[in-house]
Scaffold this motif. Structure first.
Motif, PDB file in Angstrom:
ATOM      1  N   MET A 122       0.863  -1.176   0.000  1.00 25.82           N
ATOM      2  CA  MET A 122       0.000   0.000   0.000  1.00 25.82           C
ATOM      3  C   MET A 122       0.901   1.229   0.000  1.00 25.82           C
ATOM      4  O   MET A 122       1.922   1.251   0.698  1.00 25.82           O
ATOM      5  N   ASN A 123       0.509   2.250  -0.758  1.00 24.45           N
ATOM      6  CA  ASN A 123       1.289   3.476  -0.672  1.00 24.45           C
ATOM      7  C   ASN A 123       0.921   4.194   0.632  1.00 24.45           C
ATOM      8  O   ASN A 123      -0.021   3.792   1.325  1.00 24.45           O
ATOM      9  N   ALA A 124       1.663   5.240   0.970  1.00 25.46           N
ATOM     10  CA  ALA A 124       1.465   5.914   2.261  1.00 25.46           C
ATOM     11  C   ALA A 124       0.054   6.468   2.399  1.00 25.46           C
ATOM     12  O   ALA A 124      -0.565   6.356   3.466  1.00 25.46           O
ATOM     13  N   ALA A 125      -0.473   7.048   1.334  1.00 23.02           N
ATOM     14  CA  ALA A 125      -1.826   7.611   1.403  1.00 23.02           C
ATOM     15  C   ALA A 125      -2.859   6.512   1.638  1.00 23.02           C
ATOM     16  O   ALA A 125      -3.807   6.693   2.404  1.00 23.02           O
ATOM     17  N   ALA A 126      -2.675   5.369   1.000  1.00 25.69           N
ATOM     18  CA  ALA A 126      -3.603   4.244   1.176  1.00 25.69           C
ATOM     19  C   ALA A 126      -3.543   3.727   2.608  1.00 25.69           C
ATOM     20  O   ALA A 126      -4.575   3.456   3.228  1.00 25.69           O
ATOM     21  N   ALA A 127      -2.331   3.573   3.142  1.00 22.56           N
ATOM     22  CA  ALA A 127      -2.179   3.094   4.517  1.00 22.56           C
ATOM     23  C   ALA A 127      -2.852   4.061   5.496  1.00 22.56           C
ATOM     24  O   ALA A 127      -3.548   3.631   6.421  1.00 22.56           O
ATOM     25  N   ASN A 128      -2.676   5.357   5.278  1.00 25.22           N
ATOM     26  CA  ASN A 128      -3.320   6.341   6.151  1.00 25.22           C
ATOM     27  C   ASN A 128      -4.838   6.287   6.025  1.00 25.22           C
ATOM     28  O   ASN A 128      -5.552   6.446   7.013  1.00 25.22           O
ATOM     29  N   ALA A 129      -5.338   6.050   4.819  1.00 22.94           N
ATOM     30  CA  ALA A 129      -6.789   5.971   4.613  1.00 22.94           C
ATOM     31  C   ALA A 129      -7.385   4.749   5.303  1.00 22.94           C
ATOM     32  O   ALA A 129      -8.556   4.759   5.677  1.00 22.94           O
ATOM     33  N   PRO A 137     -13.835  -0.331  13.141  1.00 13.86           N
ATOM     34  CA  PRO A 137     -14.505  -1.128  12.112  1.00 13.86           C
ATOM     35  C   PRO A 137     -15.977  -1.340  12.462  1.00 13.86           C
ATOM     36  O   PRO A 137     -16.325  -1.444  13.640  1.00 13.86           O
ATOM     37  N   PRO A 138     -16.827  -1.366  11.458  1.00 11.10           N
ATOM     38  CA  PRO A 138     -18.227  -1.696  11.734  1.00 11.10           C
ATOM     39  C   PRO A 138     -18.317  -3.106  12.327  1.00 11.10           C
ATOM     40  O   PRO A 138     -17.454  -3.952  12.075  1.00 11.10           O
ATOM     41  N   PRO A 139     -19.349  -3.386  13.112  1.00 13.22           N
ATOM     42  CA  PRO A 139     -19.503  -4.731  13.680  1.00 13.22           C
ATOM     43  C   PRO A 139     -19.530  -5.788  12.564  1.00 13.22           C
ATOM     44  O   PRO A 139     -20.075  -5.560  11.489  1.00 13.22           O
ATOM     45  N   GLY A 140     -18.908  -6.924  12.846  1.00 18.52           N
ATOM     46  CA  GLY A 140     -18.902  -8.019  11.887  1.00 18.52           C
ATOM     47  C   GLY A 140     -17.954  -7.811  10.728  1.00 18.52           C
ATOM     48  O   GLY A 140     -18.059  -8.499   9.707  1.00 18.52           O
ATOM     49  N   THR A 141     -17.015  -6.880  10.860  1.00 16.04           N
ATOM     50  CA  THR A 141     -16.034  -6.600   9.814  1.00 16.04           C
ATOM     51  C   THR A 141     -14.688  -7.179  10.203  1.00 16.04           C
ATOM     52  O   THR A 141     -14.239  -7.000  11.339  1.00 16.04           O
ATOM     53  N   TYR A 142     -14.063  -7.867   9.258  1.00 20.36           N
ATOM     54  CA  TYR A 142     -12.753  -8.469   9.486  1.00 20.36           C
ATOM     55  C   TYR A 142     -11.814  -8.048   8.364  1.00 20.36           C
ATOM     56  O   TYR A 142     -12.150  -8.191   7.189  1.00 20.36           O
ATOM     57  N   LEU A 143     -10.659  -7.529   8.745  1.00 22.81           N
ATOM     58  CA  LEU A 143      -9.632  -7.145   7.786  1.00 22.81           C
ATOM     59  C   LEU A 143      -8.455  -8.092   7.965  1.00 22.81           C
ATOM     60  O   LEU A 143      -7.952  -8.256   9.083  1.00 22.81           O
ATOM     61  N   ILE A 144      -8.030  -8.713   6.874  1.00 26.96           N
ATOM     62  CA  ILE A 144      -6.896  -9.629   6.916  1.00 26.96           C
ATOM     63  C   ILE A 144      -5.822  -9.054   6.004  1.00 26.96           C
ATOM     64  O   ILE A 144      -6.014  -8.961   4.785  1.00 26.96           O
ATOM     65  N   LEU A 145      -4.725  -8.637   6.605  1.00 25.87           N
ATOM     66  CA  LEU A 145      -3.613  -8.063   5.863  1.00 25.87           C
ATOM     67  C   LEU A 145      -2.525  -9.122   5.733  1.00 25.87           C
ATOM     68  O   LEU A 145      -2.298  -9.897   6.677  1.00 25.87           O
ATOM     69  N   VAL A 146      -1.863  -9.149   4.606  1.00 25.72           N
ATOM     70  CA  VAL A 146      -0.796 -10.116   4.338  1.00 25.72           C
ATOM     71  C   VAL A 146       0.449  -9.321   3.958  1.00 25.72           C
ATOM     72  O   VAL A 146       0.365  -8.402   3.136  1.00 25.72           O
ATOM     73  N   ALA A 147       1.590  -9.670   4.551  1.00 24.56           N
ATOM     74  CA  ALA A 147       2.818  -8.931   4.247  1.00 24.56           C
ATOM     75  C   ALA A 147       4.039  -9.833   4.311  1.00 24.56           C
ATOM     76  O   ALA A 147       4.180 -10.638   5.234  1.00 24.56           O
ATOM     77  N   ASP A 148       4.915  -9.673   3.319  1.00 22.77           N
ATOM     78  CA  ASP A 148       6.226 -10.317   3.349  1.00 22.77           C
ATOM     79  C   ASP A 148       7.178  -9.496   4.206  1.00 22.77           C
ATOM     80  O   ASP A 148       8.065 -10.029   4.849  1.00 22.77           O
ATOM     81  N   GLN A 149       6.988  -8.175   4.169  1.00 26.14           N
ATOM     82  CA  GLN A 149       7.863  -7.243   4.880  1.00 26.14           C
ATOM     83  C   GLN A 149       7.013  -6.329   5.773  1.00 26.14           C
ATOM     84  O   GLN A 149       6.766  -5.174   5.430  1.00 26.14           O
ATOM     85  N   PRO A 150       6.583  -6.836   6.924  1.00 27.75           N
ATOM     86  CA  PRO A 150       5.707  -6.020   7.769  1.00 27.75           C
ATOM     87  C   PRO A 150       6.366  -4.730   8.240  1.00 27.75           C
ATOM     88  O   PRO A 150       5.671  -3.764   8.548  1.00 27.75           O
ATOM     89  N   GLY A 151       7.673  -4.682   8.258  1.00 27.88           N
ATOM     90  CA  GLY A 151       8.377  -3.465   8.655  1.00 27.88           C
ATOM     91  C   GLY A 151       8.141  -2.307   7.707  1.00 27.88           C
ATOM     92  O   GLY A 151       8.400  -1.153   8.053  1.00 27.88           O
ATOM     93  N   ARG A 152       7.634  -2.587   6.511  1.00 28.91           N
ATOM     94  CA  ARG A 152       7.316  -1.524   5.554  1.00 28.91           C
ATOM     95  C   ARG A 152       5.965  -0.878   5.850  1.00 28.91           C
ATOM     96  O   ARG A 152       5.629   0.143   5.279  1.00 28.91           O
ATOM     97  N   LEU A 153       5.193  -1.497   6.733  1.00 26.91           N
ATOM     98  CA  LEU A 153       3.902  -0.921   7.120  1.00 26.91           C
ATOM     99  C   LEU A 153       4.126   0.129   8.201  1.00 26.91           C
ATOM    100  O   LEU A 153       4.990  -0.035   9.066  1.00 26.91           O
ATOM    101  N   PRO A 154       3.333   1.192   8.181  1.00 24.08           N
ATOM    102  CA  PRO A 154       3.473   2.210   9.238  1.00 24.08           C
ATOM    103  C   PRO A 154       3.187   1.598  10.612  1.00 24.08           C
ATOM    104  O   PRO A 154       2.330   0.715  10.746  1.00 24.08           O
ATOM    105  N   PRO A 155       3.875   2.085  11.647  1.00 21.92           N
ATOM    106  CA  PRO A 155       3.627   1.593  13.013  1.00 21.92           C
ATOM    107  C   PRO A 155       2.164   1.726  13.418  1.00 21.92           C
ATOM    108  O   PRO A 155       1.658   0.920  14.191  1.00 21.92           O
ATOM    109  N   THR A 156       1.470   2.736  12.902  1.00 24.07           N
ATOM    110  CA  THR A 156       0.057   2.919  13.234  1.00 24.07           C
ATOM    111  C   THR A 156      -0.797   1.761  12.718  1.00 24.07           C
ATOM    112  O   THR A 156      -1.782   1.390  13.356  1.00 24.07           O
ATOM    113  N   ILE A 157      -0.428   1.183  11.595  1.00 18.54           N
ATOM    114  CA  ILE A 157      -1.144   0.010  11.061  1.00 18.54           C
ATOM    115  C   ILE A 157      -0.792  -1.210  11.919  1.00 18.54           C
ATOM    116  O   ILE A 157      -1.669  -1.959  12.354  1.00 18.54           O
TER     117      ILE A 157
END
Length: 166
Positions: A122-129, A137-157
């Motif tokens: 994800m680019n920086a703007a996408a990660a912030n969005a 998250p709305p009730p009953g919502t599940y987000l599953i993120l997949v990463a080879d390099q989790p260190g590239r994700l912002p600490p906030t994510i």
């Protein structure tokens, strides 16, 4: 993959709204994420909480047509030609579409699931969005993120996801 899915789904009652699957490239994290998504949407889960594979929800998920499953990947449909095309990053427009998607009520009354793979693209703007949806998250919502390099994700994510090393 089945054993990891079975172990994680055994705690279905405390399933996180945001899960980050991470580990080396090519070990099946994306397949595991899709298995989790199918299991969360399954209308007749097996006793071990894995997807049954035969209910209407499973058939929709297997066909890539489940109305309550959104996949953000490095492939998208060209709106003019209607054919898939590879992209380098997951951009803000797609994350905004995901945000709109999770705000809608579930079609099949089970859950809303989004798989973002690879989330570290994800680019920086996408990660912030994505942050607002991760925070509330709305009730009953599940987000599953997949990463080879989790260190590239912002600490906030990272701080808003339960992490599972695959």
């Amino acid at each position: 993959v089945r054993e990891a899915a079975r172990a994680a789904l055994a705690q279905r009652s405390s399933w996180p709204h945001a899960l980050l699957l991470h580990g080396p490239r090519g070990i099946g994290k994306h397949a595991l994420a899709l298995n989790f998504a199918q299991a969360l949407l399954c209308e007749s889960p097996a006793p071990d909480q894995l997807a049954c594979g035969v209910c209407p929800a499973c058939r929709y998920a297997i066909a890539g047509q489940h109305p309550d499953l959104m996949r953000l990947e490095l492939l998208m449909i060209d709106p003019e030609e209607g054919v898939p095309k590879a992209v380098d990053t997951i951009g803000i427009d797609r994350v905004r579409a995901l945000t709109d998607f999770v705000q809608l009520s579930s079609h099949r009354q089970r859950a809303k699931v989004a798989v973002i793979a690879p989330a570290d693209r994800m680019n920086a703007a996408a990660a912030n969005a994505l942050l607002k949806t991760l925070e509330e998250p709305p009730p009953g919502t599940y987000l599953i993120l997949v990463a080879d390099q989790p260190g590239r994700l912002p600490p906030t994510i990272l701080s808003r996801c339960r992490q599972l090393a695959a």
